[in-house]
Design a protein around this motif. Sequence first.
Motif, PDB file in Angstrom:
ATOM      1  N   TYR A  16       0.807  -1.223   0.000  1.00  0.00           N
ATOM      2  CA  TYR A  16       0.000   0.000   0.000  1.00  0.00           C
ATOM      3  C   TYR A  16       0.840   1.273   0.000  1.00  0.00           C
ATOM      4  O   TYR A  16       0.330   2.355  -0.289  1.00  0.00           O
ATOM      5  CB  TYR A  16      -0.921   0.014   1.228  1.00  0.00           C
ATOM      6  CG  TYR A  16      -1.827  -1.193   1.294  1.00  0.00           C
ATOM      7  CD1 TYR A  16      -3.024  -1.224   0.588  1.00  0.00           C
ATOM      8  CD2 TYR A  16      -1.483  -2.314   2.056  1.00  0.00           C
ATOM      9  CE1 TYR A  16      -3.854  -2.327   0.636  1.00  0.00           C
ATOM     10  CE2 TYR A  16      -2.310  -3.429   2.107  1.00  0.00           C
ATOM     11  CZ  TYR A  16      -3.493  -3.433   1.394  1.00  0.00           C
ATOM     12  OH  TYR A  16      -4.303  -4.535   1.450  1.00  0.00           O
ATOM     13  N   THR A  20       0.040   5.712  -5.742  1.00  0.00           N
ATOM     14  CA  THR A  20      -1.374   5.348  -5.658  1.00  0.00           C
ATOM     15  C   THR A  20      -1.914   4.755  -6.961  1.00  0.00           C
ATOM     16  O   THR A  20      -2.711   3.818  -6.944  1.00  0.00           O
ATOM     17  CB  THR A  20      -2.205   6.569  -5.209  1.00  0.00           C
ATOM     18  OG1 THR A  20      -1.711   6.985  -3.937  1.00  0.00           O
ATOM     19  CG2 THR A  20      -3.683   6.242  -5.102  1.00  0.00           C
ATOM     20  N   GLU A  71      -1.151   6.091   7.172  1.00  0.00           N
ATOM     21  CA  GLU A  71      -0.283   5.233   6.374  1.00  0.00           C
ATOM     22  C   GLU A  71      -1.139   4.226   5.605  1.00  0.00           C
ATOM     23  O   GLU A  71      -2.180   3.786   6.093  1.00  0.00           O
ATOM     24  CB  GLU A  71       0.684   4.499   7.313  1.00  0.00           C
ATOM     25  CG  GLU A  71       1.780   3.764   6.590  1.00  0.00           C
ATOM     26  CD  GLU A  71       2.838   3.250   7.560  1.00  0.00           C
ATOM     27  OE1 GLU A  71       4.003   3.599   7.384  1.00  0.00           O
ATOM     28  OE2 GLU A  71       2.473   2.515   8.491  1.00  0.00           O
ATOM     29  N   GLY A  72      -0.717   3.853   4.405  1.00  0.00           N
ATOM     30  CA  GLY A  72      -1.465   2.922   3.558  1.00  0.00           C
ATOM     31  C   GLY A  72      -1.837   1.625   4.265  1.00  0.00           C
ATOM     32  O   GLY A  72      -1.169   1.197   5.193  1.00  0.00           O
ATOM     33  N   VAL A  90      -6.758   2.971   1.571  1.00  0.00           N
ATOM     34  CA  VAL A  90      -5.808   4.068   1.766  1.00  0.00           C
ATOM     35  C   VAL A  90      -4.416   3.629   1.315  1.00  0.00           C
ATOM     36  O   VAL A  90      -3.994   2.503   1.584  1.00  0.00           O
ATOM     37  CB  VAL A  90      -5.783   4.519   3.245  1.00  0.00           C
ATOM     38  CG1 VAL A  90      -4.721   5.587   3.476  1.00  0.00           C
ATOM     39  CG2 VAL A  90      -7.158   5.029   3.654  1.00  0.00           C
ATOM     40  N   THR A  91      -3.750   4.546   0.602  1.00  0.00           N
ATOM     41  CA  THR A  91      -2.424   4.242   0.068  1.00  0.00           C
ATOM     42  C   THR A  91      -1.408   5.277   0.520  1.00  0.00           C
ATOM     43  O   THR A  91      -1.770   6.296   1.110  1.00  0.00           O
ATOM     44  CB  THR A  91      -2.452   4.275  -1.477  1.00  0.00           C
ATOM     45  OG1 THR A  91      -2.897   5.567  -1.888  1.00  0.00           O
ATOM     46  CG2 THR A  91      -3.378   3.219  -2.033  1.00  0.00           C
ATOM     47  N   ASN A  92      -0.152   4.989   0.212  1.00  0.00           N
ATOM     48  CA  ASN A  92       0.957   5.925   0.395  1.00  0.00           C
ATOM     49  C   ASN A  92       1.290   6.192   1.873  1.00  0.00           C
ATOM     50  O   ASN A  92       0.690   5.605   2.765  1.00  0.00           O
ATOM     51  CB  ASN A  92       0.674   7.229  -0.355  1.00  0.00           C
ATOM     52  CG  ASN A  92       1.892   7.709  -1.120  1.00  0.00           C
ATOM     53  OD1 ASN A  92       3.002   7.643  -0.607  1.00  0.00           O
ATOM     54  ND2 ASN A  92       1.697   8.178  -2.329  1.00  0.00           N
ATOM     55  N   ALA A  99      -6.014   7.575  -1.834  1.00  0.00           N
ATOM     56  CA  ALA A  99      -6.740   6.315  -1.638  1.00  0.00           C
ATOM     57  C   ALA A  99      -7.237   5.790  -2.975  1.00  0.00           C
ATOM     58  O   ALA A  99      -7.228   6.495  -3.984  1.00  0.00           O
ATOM     59  CB  ALA A  99      -7.924   6.538  -0.697  1.00  0.00           C
TER      60      ALA A  99
END
Length: 186
Positions: A16, A20, A71-72, A90-92, A99
């Motif tokens: 993740y 993105t 956090e992802g 949720v990413t990155n 997200a």
Amino acid sequence: MKLLEDFSPILPKKFYIQDTKTVAKKLLGKALSINNQYLCEIVETEAYLQHDMASHSYRGLTKRNWPMFEEGGLCYVYFIYGMYFCMNVVTNKKGIGEAVLIRSVKPLVGLKKEFKLCNGPGKLTRALKIDLSCNGKNFFDKNFCIVDIGQNYSDSEINISKRIGISKSQDELLRFSVKENQWVSR
DNA sequence: GACGGGATTTGCT
DNA sequence: GCAAATCCCGTCC
């Protein structure tokens, strides 16, 4: 008999914490596993970026969008149009509000396959009983996770197109879907 | 087949 | 006050 999810590894956090758009594309072919009851393959996603007018995170942190800035690997669920929930991955890194919206899934286990209950972001949350109680949860719990079922799509098997249902940043090519898949919306 | 309205929360203006 | 990352169902071609 062993269920598919028993030998399908849960995606690690590092999955993740990537760009993105990359996560949105790589999520195709992965599967959502809930309570050892439902298993469904993700076949359509949309990326929502930090500097993206159409993203809830565009104007910064709010009470609603806070999971996007974590956090992802978290789940961000929001309520829309007075009736529907939409689920995002949720990413990155923490502090970056990005997200991936899950738009369509293909039921594998636990849902009646003959009904198109999952081809749309509002419909799939209803079918899988996803609501605000899932907001902010992480995807590393065996009762609530995204797993690798060994399904990988090459670029030639993926459609990249404009996002749906938004009025800002409409021309961005941030929608990813599996080609010729009956479960994709529209 | 193509509209148009209803459901009715959240956050920004 | 209003638009929104939606979907369903009615009406009218």
